[in-house]
Design an enzyme around this catalytic site. Structure first.
Site, PDB file in Angstrom:
ATOM      1  N   ARG A   1      40.519  15.046 -42.627  1.00  0.00           N
ATOM      2  CA  ARG A   1      40.797  14.041 -44.071  1.00  0.00           C
ATOM      3  C   ARG A   1      39.346  13.627 -44.608  1.00  0.00           C
ATOM      4  O   ARG A   1      39.291  13.062 -43.138  1.00  0.00           O
ATOM      5  CB  ARG A   1      41.404  13.278 -44.641  1.00  0.00           C
TER       6      ARG A   1
ATOM      7  N   CYS B   1      49.202   8.360 -35.464  1.00  0.00           N
ATOM      8  CA  CYS B   1      49.758   7.122 -33.858  1.00  0.00           C
ATOM      9  C   CYS B   1      51.216   7.230 -33.561  1.00  0.00           C
ATOM     10  O   CYS B   1      51.803   6.430 -33.438  1.00  0.00           O
ATOM     11  CB  CYS B   1      49.749   5.452 -35.508  1.00  0.00           C
TER      12      CYS B   1
ATOM     13  N   ASP C   1      57.006  12.908 -41.747  1.00  0.00           N
ATOM     14  CA  ASP C   1      55.373  12.798 -42.803  1.00  0.00           C
ATOM     15  C   ASP C   1      55.685  11.497 -43.374  1.00  0.00           C
ATOM     16  O   ASP C   1      54.936  10.657 -43.720  1.00  0.00           O
ATOM     17  CB  ASP C   1      53.839  13.509 -42.855  1.00  0.00           C
TER      18      ASP C   1
ATOM     19  N   ARG D   1      45.524  20.979 -35.226  1.00  0.00           N
ATOM     20  CA  ARG D   1      46.998  20.394 -35.899  1.00  0.00           C
ATOM     21  C   ARG D   1      48.043  22.184 -35.171  1.00  0.00           C
ATOM     22  O   ARG D   1      46.999  23.116 -35.243  1.00  0.00           O
ATOM     23  CB  ARG D   1      46.775  20.955 -37.139  1.00  0.00           C
TER      24      ARG D   1
ATOM     25  N   HIS E   1      54.296   7.251 -46.612  1.00  0.00           N
ATOM     26  CA  HIS E   1      53.734   7.964 -45.555  1.00  0.00           C
ATOM     27  C   HIS E   1      54.629   7.778 -44.076  1.00  0.00           C
ATOM     28  O   HIS E   1      53.968   6.718 -43.345  1.00  0.00           O
ATOM     29  CB  HIS E   1      52.755   7.200 -45.268  1.00  0.00           C
TER      30      HIS E   1
ATOM     31  N   TYR F   1      40.183  21.677 -45.278  1.00  0.00           N
ATOM     32  CA  TYR F   1      41.153  21.077 -44.178  1.00  0.00           C
ATOM     33  C   TYR F   1      42.907  20.570 -45.029  1.00  0.00           C
ATOM     34  O   TYR F   1      42.773  19.911 -46.455  1.00  0.00           O
ATOM     35  CB  TYR F   1      40.151  20.225 -43.790  1.00  0.00           C
TER      36      TYR F   1
ATOM     37  N   LYS G   1      49.456  15.059 -48.882  1.00  0.00           N
ATOM     38  CA  LYS G   1      48.710  13.957 -48.832  1.00  0.00           C
ATOM     39  C   LYS G   1      48.255  13.723 -50.860  1.00  0.00           C
ATOM     40  O   LYS G   1      48.989  12.937 -51.563  1.00  0.00           O
ATOM     41  CB  LYS G   1      48.213  13.906 -48.422  1.00  0.00           C
TER      42      LYS G   1
ATOM     43  N   SER H   1      47.980   7.481 -40.138  1.00  0.00           N
ATOM     44  CA  SER H   1      47.492   8.797 -39.201  1.00  0.00           C
ATOM     45  C   SER H   1      47.745   8.591 -37.963  1.00  0.00           C
ATOM     46  O   SER H   1      46.575   8.320 -37.129  1.00  0.00           O
ATOM     47  CB  SER H   1      46.663  10.219 -39.842  1.00  0.00           C
TER      48      SER H   1
HETATM   49  C1  OXD Z   1      47.044  12.526 -42.205  1.00  0.00           C
HETATM   50  C2  OXD Z   1      48.848  13.764 -41.954  1.00  0.00           C
HETATM   51  O1  OXD Z   1      46.074  13.040 -41.969  1.00  0.00           O
HETATM   52  O2  OXD Z   1      49.379  13.672 -41.536  1.00  0.00           O
HETATM   53  O3  OXD Z   1      48.148  11.311 -41.829  1.00  0.00           O
HETATM   54  O4  OXD Z   1      47.851  14.963 -41.501  1.00  0.00           O
HETATM   55 MN    MN Z   2      50.190  11.031 -42.149  1.00  0.00          MN
END
Ligand code: OXD
Ligand code: MN
Length: 606
Positions: free
Chosen positions: A84, A270, A296, A387, A242, A213, A222, A268
């Site tokens: 991002r 974590c 998420d 990913r 989130h 992306y 998002k 993100s």
């Molecule tokens: C982020 C995702 O970047 O969930 O938080 O992809």
């Molecule tokens: Mn996320």
């Protein structure tokens, strides 16, 4: 520009009028972007197969080893388009103050002059896909419709995994009306110099250009489910967060398999996906089982019983691959074994996806940029933000309530950060207002999920810093206002956690992963009134001595003390950081947060 006729009044549109608006928008957009052809996506298997075959032909997708990874494909993105881009992400509104100091603001005039022209002719020579999608389960009163117009087939096949796509969304719109969130996406020329992700919360509209992306291009995630939905939540009295959602079933005798639902916010990369799919460590496996509702995003509404009920608006997982292994997350590994798309991972010589942490490195790989790789290579084989996109229904521990139209009742909310120092393993808020303070002052070290330096401590309130569609101070007020919408004792208890504290030598003090169930156990027992907490720590309620089950864990006494240690000097500095953060919002900072700040300082003896 098409934003002019989509002011929030769309909420009152009938099903037929919504469909009419959709057709008109598609026509207008085609006139500007000039695609060679327009394809309306229905989300069917046949359509998906056709798109995949097409992308195999152009090289956009590569087929993976079908014996081990049936119906799985690999995509390599442009090397400058792997995460991002927060500095290129904007919220457009009348006044800069509407978005506050933590968002990038864009005026309507700038959107019109700097961004809109980039769409002109952008789809020439390409196909324009019209992708209707539903965020949330079919038949849920909380689900919302979006339509993404995109010139990327890769986006379409990912959206099919991440959302309920196609006919189901059009049917929902026809039945419920209320219009849809418009999302216009074009790859443009993929140049970071001409990359913009612009949100129009008042118009419920998104423009994204120059990136393929996930977080920038899969607009349901998002852009809609957090940035636009957070403003819908503010206007309609609910929360778009989130957060992962998990159910933890108590298997202990006499507990009748009671399930406690927890929503947890972490920045993100974590470990949200790992926590959402947690397999309790061996010693506690006969006591608890975890079910995943989401990994998420979480939409929470006050239910008719006054409690907060949560749905996961997504239908798939867009998970970080590196670090995912049979040890750290066997459920994710099982989920991604079929019908999945892998982006920017490495490839083994027999075409299986590979990433750091999956298994010992093979003697030879092709790295994420297509170069030959051996264990002697200096760079990582998979991109750190590589990913997998995998269907949630394939997850072995998916919750039986995953499709429940009203969602699940939340008993606890966790806010977690990645902090090498200062933050204890777990602390419980004294009440809702204090919990909002804990969330609002959350800080974390940055990760590879966004472009920029990694490992820098920054405030990330409620893990929403990059995802809140309006002024964060107003967002805090919205949270603080929740008790006035229901009976305050019905709201979840709030906790803050930190799995990442280190000793002086830089070693993690807490083993994490499956052992995190020990913290969940304390939280479950706290919300059910069965576990002890201390009342005297300056920062909140800590587990009483021995209240966290550490049986069978070889932690030395020093480590367990350090994990819960609250260092007064460090916290005096931390409270200074809180002050600076809250001051940024000027007079918009809610008084309740200043009260909490003053109370913290008093408890620290200042
Ligand atoms: C982020 C995702 O970047 O969930 O938080 O992809
Ligand atoms: Mn996320």
């Amino acid at each position: 520009m098409s934003t002019s006729n989509n002011k929030s009044s769309v909420a009152t549109l009938s099903g037929a009028a919504s469909l009419e608006m959709l057709k008109q928008w598609v026509n207008e957009t085609a006139q500007v972007t000039q695609p060679d052809r327009i394809v309306w996506c229905d989300g069917s298997e046949e359509e998906n197969t056709r798109l995949i075959q097409q992308m195999l032909g152009t090289g956009e997708l590569v087929q993976l080893n079908q014996e081990h990874y049936p119906n799985c494909y690999f995509h390599r993105s442009h090397p400058s388009d792997v995460a991002r881009t927060e500095h290129l992400t904007f919220i457009c509104s009348d006044h800069k103050d509407d978005v506050g100091p933590t968002n990038n603001w864009m005026s309507y005039a700038d959107a019109k002059s700097r961004v809109w022209p980039l769409f002109s002719g952008a789809m020439r020579g390409r196909t324009m896909y019209v992708v209707p999608y539903l965020m949330g389960p079919a038949n849920s009163p909380f689900s919302k419709v979006g339509v993404e117009i995109t010139d990327s087939a890769y986006v379409v096949v990912n959206m099919r995994i991440m959302t309920r796509m196609g006919q189901v969304a059009l049917e929902h719109m026809q039945q419920h009306g209320g219009g849809f969130v418009k999302g216009l996406h074009s790859l443009g020329d993929l140049s970071p110099d001409r990359r913009f992700i612009v949100h129009f919360p008042a118009e419920r509209e998104i423009w994204s250009i120059g990136s393929g992306y996930g977080g920038n291009a899969l607009l349901g995630k998002k852009c809609f489910a957090l940035r636009i939905a957070s403003t819908m939540g503010r206007d309609e009295g609910w929360l778009a967060e989130h957060m992962l959602i998990l159910g933890i079933e108590d298997l202990r005798p006499g507990r009748k398999g009671e399930v406690t639902y927890i929503a947890a916010a972490f920045p993100s990369a974590c470990g949200k996906t790992n926590l959402a799919m947690l397999v309790p460590s061996l010693g506690l496996r006969d006591q608890f089982r975890v079910f995943t509702v989401g990994d998420d995003i979480c939409w929470m509404h006050i239910g008719s019983d006054g409690r907060l009920w949560a749905i996961n608006p997504e239908a798939g997982f867009f998970g970080v691959a590196p670090g995912t292994s049979a040890k750290t997350n066997p459920n994710a590994l099982a989920t991604l074994q079929r019908n999945s798309i892998f982006t920017n991972v490495a490839l083994t010589d027999d075409m299986q996806p590979w990433w750091e942490g999956l298994s010992p490195a093979p003697a030879h790989l092709t790295d994420w940029q297509g170069r030959s790789w051996t264990p002697d290579s200096k760079e990582k084989a998979a991109h750190p933000n590589s990913r997998f996109t995998a269907p949630a229904r394939q997850c072995p521990c998916i919750s039986p309530e995953f499709e429940a139209p009203l969602g699940v009742p939340i008993s606890a909310i966790m806010f977690g950060g990645r902090r090498a120092r200062i933050m204890p393993l777990v602390v419980e808020a004294q009440n809702w207002q204090h919990g909002v303070y804990l969330g609002a002052t959350l800080s974390s070290e940055t990760t590879a999920a966004a472009v920029g330096a990694v490992g820098v401590v920054r405030h990330d309130p409620m893990a929403m810093l990059p995802f809140c569609g309006y002024n964060m101070a107003d967002y805090f007020s919205h949270w603080l206002g929740m008790p006035s919408r229901t009976s305050p004792d019905k709201l979840p208890q709030i906790f803050q956690v930190n799995w990442f504290r280190m000793d002086k030598e830089g070693r993690y003090l807490w083993p994490g992963f499956g052992e995190n169930v020990r913290v969940l156990k304390w939280i479950v027992d706290r919300v059910r009134g069965r576990a002890e907490a201390t009342q005297d720590s300056p920062i909140g309620k800590l587990p009483a001595e021995g209240a966290i089950d550490l049986s069978g864990l070889s932690l030395d006494a020093d480590a367990s003390n350090q994990l819960l240690h609250v260092d007064r000097t460090e916290w005096v500095d931390e409270s200074e950081r809180h002050r600076k953060f809250l001051e940024q919002f000027g007079s918009r900072t809610p008084q309740a947060l200043w009260q909490e700040h003053a109370a913290l300082r008093t408890r620290l003896g200042l």
